[in-house]
Scaffold this active site. Structure first.
Site, PDB file in Angstrom:
ATOM      1  N   ARG A   1      -5.439  -2.522  10.740  1.00 23.40           N
ATOM      2  CA  ARG A   1      -6.017  -3.871  10.702  1.00 23.40           C
ATOM      3  C   ARG A   1      -5.731  -4.643  11.974  1.00 23.40           C
ATOM      4  O   ARG A   1      -6.607  -5.225  12.591  1.00 23.40           O
ATOM      5  CB  ARG A   1      -5.472  -4.650   9.513  1.00 23.40           C
ATOM      6  CG  ARG A   1      -6.064  -4.232   8.217  1.00 23.40           C
ATOM      7  CD  ARG A   1      -5.411  -4.930   7.071  1.00 23.40           C
ATOM      8  NE  ARG A   1      -4.059  -4.453   6.864  1.00 23.40           N
ATOM      9  CZ  ARG A   1      -3.302  -4.765   5.827  1.00 23.40           C
ATOM     10  NH1 ARG A   1      -3.770  -5.580   4.935  1.00 23.40           N
ATOM     11  NH2 ARG A   1      -2.094  -4.281   5.700  1.00 23.40           N
TER      12      ARG A   1
ATOM     13  N   ARG B   1     -24.651  15.276  18.782  1.00 23.66           N
ATOM     14  CA  ARG B   1     -24.627  13.900  18.285  1.00 23.66           C
ATOM     15  C   ARG B   1     -23.412  13.129  18.768  1.00 23.66           C
ATOM     16  O   ARG B   1     -22.428  13.711  19.233  1.00 23.66           O
ATOM     17  CB  ARG B   1     -24.547  13.903  16.760  1.00 23.66           C
ATOM     18  CG  ARG B   1     -25.847  14.154  16.075  1.00 23.66           C
ATOM     19  CD  ARG B   1     -25.617  14.284  14.579  1.00 23.66           C
ATOM     20  NE  ARG B   1     -26.886  14.428  13.879  1.00 23.66           N
ATOM     21  CZ  ARG B   1     -27.006  14.924  12.666  1.00 23.66           C
ATOM     22  NH1 ARG B   1     -25.937  15.347  12.012  1.00 23.66           N
ATOM     23  NH2 ARG B   1     -28.185  15.001  12.085  1.00 23.66           N
TER      24      ARG B   1
ATOM     25  N   ASP C   1       3.470  -0.488  12.300  1.00 27.11           N
ATOM     26  CA  ASP C   1       3.352  -1.719  13.086  1.00 27.11           C
ATOM     27  C   ASP C   1       4.499  -2.702  12.829  1.00 27.11           C
ATOM     28  O   ASP C   1       4.354  -3.903  13.053  1.00 27.11           O
ATOM     29  CB  ASP C   1       1.998  -2.400  12.778  1.00 27.11           C
ATOM     30  CG  ASP C   1       1.819  -2.717  11.299  1.00 27.11           C
ATOM     31  OD1 ASP C   1       2.721  -2.386  10.505  1.00 27.11           O
ATOM     32  OD2 ASP C   1       0.779  -3.293  10.941  1.00 27.11           O
TER      33      ASP C   1
ATOM     34  N   MET D   1      -7.926   3.581   9.595  1.00 28.36           N
ATOM     35  CA  MET D   1      -7.199   2.365   9.206  1.00 28.36           C
ATOM     36  C   MET D   1      -6.466   1.765  10.407  1.00 28.36           C
ATOM     37  O   MET D   1      -6.219   2.436  11.399  1.00 28.36           O
ATOM     38  CB  MET D   1      -6.241   2.656   8.073  1.00 28.36           C
ATOM     39  CG  MET D   1      -6.960   2.762   6.735  1.00 28.36           C
ATOM     40  SD  MET D   1      -5.826   2.974   5.360  1.00 28.36           S
ATOM     41  CE  MET D   1      -6.947   2.711   3.976  1.00 28.36           C
TER      42      MET D   1
ATOM     43  N   ASP E   1       5.174  -4.840   6.019  1.00 26.86           N
ATOM     44  CA  ASP E   1       5.316  -6.206   6.503  1.00 26.86           C
ATOM     45  C   ASP E   1       5.285  -7.246   5.368  1.00 26.86           C
ATOM     46  O   ASP E   1       6.178  -8.081   5.248  1.00 26.86           O
ATOM     47  CB  ASP E   1       4.172  -6.441   7.498  1.00 26.86           C
ATOM     48  CG  ASP E   1       4.197  -7.812   8.096  1.00 26.86           C
ATOM     49  OD1 ASP E   1       5.281  -8.259   8.480  1.00 26.86           O
ATOM     50  OD2 ASP E   1       3.125  -8.441   8.172  1.00 26.86           O
TER      51      ASP E   1
ATOM     52  N   THR F   1       5.011   2.091   6.270  1.00 23.04           N
ATOM     53  CA  THR F   1       3.602   1.776   6.455  1.00 23.04           C
ATOM     54  C   THR F   1       2.973   2.864   7.289  1.00 23.04           C
ATOM     55  O   THR F   1       3.580   3.323   8.268  1.00 23.04           O
ATOM     56  CB  THR F   1       3.348   0.418   7.147  1.00 23.04           C
ATOM     57  OG1 THR F   1       2.023   0.406   7.681  1.00 23.04           O
ATOM     58  CG2 THR F   1       4.303   0.135   8.278  1.00 23.04           C
ATOM     59  N   ILE F   2       1.775   3.279   6.920  1.00 21.81           N
ATOM     60  CA  ILE F   2       1.085   4.257   7.767  1.00 21.81           C
ATOM     61  C   ILE F   2       0.727   3.616   9.098  1.00 21.81           C
ATOM     62  O   ILE F   2       0.512   4.312  10.071  1.00 21.81           O
ATOM     63  CB  ILE F   2      -0.196   4.834   7.110  1.00 21.81           C
ATOM     64  CG1 ILE F   2      -1.232   3.744   6.833  1.00 21.81           C
ATOM     65  CG2 ILE F   2       0.131   5.605   5.849  1.00 21.81           C
ATOM     66  CD1 ILE F   2      -2.620   4.310   6.555  1.00 21.81           C
ATOM     67  N   ASP F   3       0.646   2.278   9.126  1.00 20.27           N
ATOM     68  CA  ASP F   3       0.193   1.600  10.348  1.00 20.27           C
ATOM     69  C   ASP F   3       1.248   1.606  11.454  1.00 20.27           C
ATOM     70  O   ASP F   3       0.922   1.368  12.614  1.00 20.27           O
ATOM     71  CB  ASP F   3      -0.193   0.150  10.031  1.00 20.27           C
ATOM     72  CG  ASP F   3      -1.382   0.079   9.090  1.00 20.27           C
ATOM     73  OD1 ASP F   3      -2.178   1.030   9.065  1.00 20.27           O
ATOM     74  OD2 ASP F   3      -1.507  -0.914   8.366  1.00 20.27           O
TER      75      ASP F   3
ATOM     76  N   ARG G   1     -23.761   9.409  13.931  1.00 27.48           N
ATOM     77  CA  ARG G   1     -23.363   9.373  12.530  1.00 27.48           C
ATOM     78  C   ARG G   1     -21.965   8.788  12.401  1.00 27.48           C
ATOM     79  O   ARG G   1     -21.137   8.923  13.303  1.00 27.48           O
ATOM     80  CB  ARG G   1     -23.333  10.790  11.932  1.00 27.48           C
ATOM     81  CG  ARG G   1     -24.681  11.455  11.835  1.00 27.48           C
ATOM     82  CD  ARG G   1     -25.526  10.864  10.711  1.00 27.48           C
ATOM     83  NE  ARG G   1     -26.767  11.606  10.524  1.00 27.48           N
ATOM     84  CZ  ARG G   1     -27.890  11.403  11.212  1.00 27.48           C
ATOM     85  NH1 ARG G   1     -27.937  10.459  12.141  1.00 27.48           N
ATOM     86  NH2 ARG G   1     -28.961  12.138  10.965  1.00 27.48           N
TER      87      ARG G   1
ATOM     88  N   ARG H   1       4.478 -18.666   0.070  1.00 20.01           N
ATOM     89  CA  ARG H   1       5.790 -18.792  -0.573  1.00 20.01           C
ATOM     90  C   ARG H   1       5.712 -18.176  -1.965  1.00 20.01           C
ATOM     91  O   ARG H   1       4.791 -18.466  -2.733  1.00 20.01           O
ATOM     92  CB  ARG H   1       6.043 -20.274  -0.661  1.00 20.01           C
ATOM     93  CG  ARG H   1       7.380 -20.942  -0.674  1.00 20.01           C
ATOM     94  CD  ARG H   1       8.383 -20.859   0.343  1.00 20.01           C
ATOM     95  NE  ARG H   1       9.611 -20.350  -0.304  1.00 20.01           N
ATOM     96  CZ  ARG H   1      10.479 -19.614   0.319  1.00 20.01           C
ATOM     97  NH1 ARG H   1      10.322 -19.262   1.553  1.00 20.01           N
ATOM     98  NH2 ARG H   1      11.556 -19.195  -0.316  1.00 20.01           N
TER      99      ARG H   1
ATOM    100  N   LEU I   1      -8.104   8.449   2.405  1.00 22.16           N
ATOM    101  CA  LEU I   1      -7.619   9.820   2.629  1.00 22.16           C
ATOM    102  C   LEU I   1      -6.379   9.779   3.518  1.00 22.16           C
ATOM    103  O   LEU I   1      -5.494  10.619   3.402  1.00 22.16           O
ATOM    104  CB  LEU I   1      -8.699  10.660   3.330  1.00 22.16           C
ATOM    105  CG  LEU I   1      -9.897  11.086   2.475  1.00 22.16           C
ATOM    106  CD1 LEU I   1     -10.937  11.776   3.334  1.00 22.16           C
ATOM    107  CD2 LEU I   1      -9.426  12.017   1.362  1.00 22.16           C
ATOM    108  N   GLN I   2      -6.325   8.766   4.404  1.00 23.01           N
ATOM    109  CA  GLN I   2      -5.187   8.659   5.330  1.00 23.01           C
ATOM    110  C   GLN I   2      -3.886   8.303   4.623  1.00 23.01           C
ATOM    111  O   GLN I   2      -2.809   8.459   5.169  1.00 23.01           O
ATOM    112  CB  GLN I   2      -5.478   7.581   6.389  1.00 23.01           C
ATOM    113  CG  GLN I   2      -6.620   7.935   7.302  1.00 23.01           C
ATOM    114  CD  GLN I   2      -7.227   6.710   7.955  1.00 23.01           C
ATOM    115  OE1 GLN I   2      -6.884   6.369   9.069  1.00 23.01           O
ATOM    116  NE2 GLN I   2      -8.129   6.038   7.268  1.00 23.01           N
TER     117      GLN I   2
ATOM    118  N   GLY J   1       0.843  -1.200   0.000  1.00 24.50           N
ATOM    119  CA  GLY J   1       0.000   0.000   0.000  1.00 24.50           C
ATOM    120  C   GLY J   1       0.875   1.245   0.000  1.00 24.50           C
ATOM    121  O   GLY J   1       1.924   1.263   0.634  1.00 24.50           O
TER     122      GLY J   1
END
Ligand code: F6P
Length: 368
Positions: free
Chosen positions: A185, A176, A143, A183, A117, A139-141, A277, A90, A284-285, A13
């Site tokens: 996972r 509200r 991780d 994001m 990863d 990675t934006i994550d 909502r 593999r 976008l991230q 990504g």
């Protein structure tokens, strides 16, 4: 310095900062009188007939501030080596051999792989097959084990913070509950950092399964305190203690994480009666210009990767540790994901300022 040729590719990504890496690699290599071959669309560009562009100063001028990658990327295709956290595949020998053939023909002395990863798992397999690989983690994550920071992360967090700033005013006007799905996972770093920075009241992470009654009670408690609106940040991989992660099926039959934001919105509305909502921040991230921090980190990673190629430290990747750019074995980075631990200092800080994680923590217990 003897002239030689190195390769670089971006895989997986995309994220803000990839172009800054390519610029750093190119400038550092040119200083050594090396030529840089940029393979297109991730590892796919290695397959004959190969697809590449020669990167030089003119091709990389002005790209540092651009999102995405000028080389293109993919998280699909012939080289997929990870299908989820810990689920390995593999890469077929025949595919590796075709990649090797391209690299041999072009006399590439080292291949810099910029990836997360999954892509670094592929890179490791190529390295184990004897291809000289240098890794650059992205990675934006945020991780990945073996580096305490990846570029792209703070750009994504900035996007979450900005979204929360905007959602606050509309939530307050309408009294509200606003749910923001972000994001993440397996790791909730984006939700945690963005949630705290953006003033969220409830943060739901993959690492801390939540209880519906605690989430609802946290909303009610805010109302009782007179706040009337509540901001909830939920990572796409979050799940209730008694439930599973939520997936959406796309038109190709692929199952992709997502949808938990709507479920939280619906459940909160049902349990509290409050109008709610949902907003899904999605890709976008991953887009837009990298932040200052990400430009710096990406540039430093790119330059260090070239230095490591020069030293012949193949099978390693650049790594951010204690404010320095060092190196670490790729194997260590892909061994397991770096996830949020419930005793992480920012989790504790968040709890101390009244943020609920929707769990039965010491502080929330009273309210549940
Ligand atoms: O790995 C980064 C990531 O942004 C995840 O947080 C997210 O689930 C995934 O990529 C989405 O990828 P795709 O580009 O396949 O939609």
């Amino acid at each position: 310095m003897q002239s030689q040729r190195i390769g670089v590719l971006t895989s997986g990504g995309d994220c803000p900062g990839l172009n800054a890496v390519l610029r750093g690699v190119t400038k550092a290599a040119e200083n050594l009188n090396w030529q840089v071959v940029g393979f297109q669309d991730g590892f796919e560009g290695l397959l004959p007939p190969s697809r590449y562009i020669v990167l030089d100063r003119s091709k990389t001028a002005g790209i540092m501030q651009q999102g995405g990658t000028i080389l293109g990327t993919t998280n699909r295709g012939h080289f997929v080596a990870k299908t989820g956290a810990g689920e390995k595949a593999r890469v077929p020998d025949e595919i590796i051999e075709r990649a090797r053939q391209t690299l041999d023909e072009l006399e590439i002395k080292g291949l810099i792989v910029v990836g997360g990863d999954g892509s670094l798992s592929t890179a490791l397999q190529l390295h184990e097959a004897g291809i000289p690989i240098m890794g650059v983690p992205k990675t934006i994550d945020n991780d990945l084990e073996a580096t305490s920071m990846t570029f792209g992360f703070y750009s994504a967090v900035g996007c979450v913070t900005d979204a929360l700033d905007r959602l606050h005013s509309t939530a307050m006007s309408h009294k509200r509950v606003m749910v923001l799905e972000v994001m993440g996972r397996h790791a909730g770093w984006i939700a945690l950092f963005g949630g705290v920075a953006g003033g969220a009241d409830i943060i739901l992470l993959p690492e801390i399964p939540f209880e519906w009654r605690c989430v609802a009670d946290a909303v009610r408690q805010r109302d009782a305190e007179g706040y009337q609106s509540t901001m909830i940040v939920v990572a796409e991989g979050a799940r209730p203690r008694d439930g599973e992660q939520h997936f959406l099926q796309n038109d190709n039959g692929e199952h992709r994480l997502g949808g938990i934001g709507e479920i939280v919105t619906h459940e909160v509305m049902k349990r509290t009666g409050k109008e709610s909502r949902c907003c899904v921040l999605g890709h976008l991230q991953r887009g837009g210009a990298p932040t200052t921090e990400d430009r710096l980190l990406a540039t430093r990673f790119g330059v260090k990767a070239v230095q490591l190629v020069q030293e012949g430290k193949f099978g390693a990747m650049v790594s951010y540790q204690n404010h320095e750019i060092l190196d670490a074995p790729i194997a260590q980075a892909v061994h397991r994901l770096r996830v949020v631990t419930p005793d992480h200092q920012l989790v504790k800080t968040a709890r101390e300022i009244g943020i609920s994680f929707g769990d039965v923590s010491a502080l929330v217990q009273a309210a549940c």
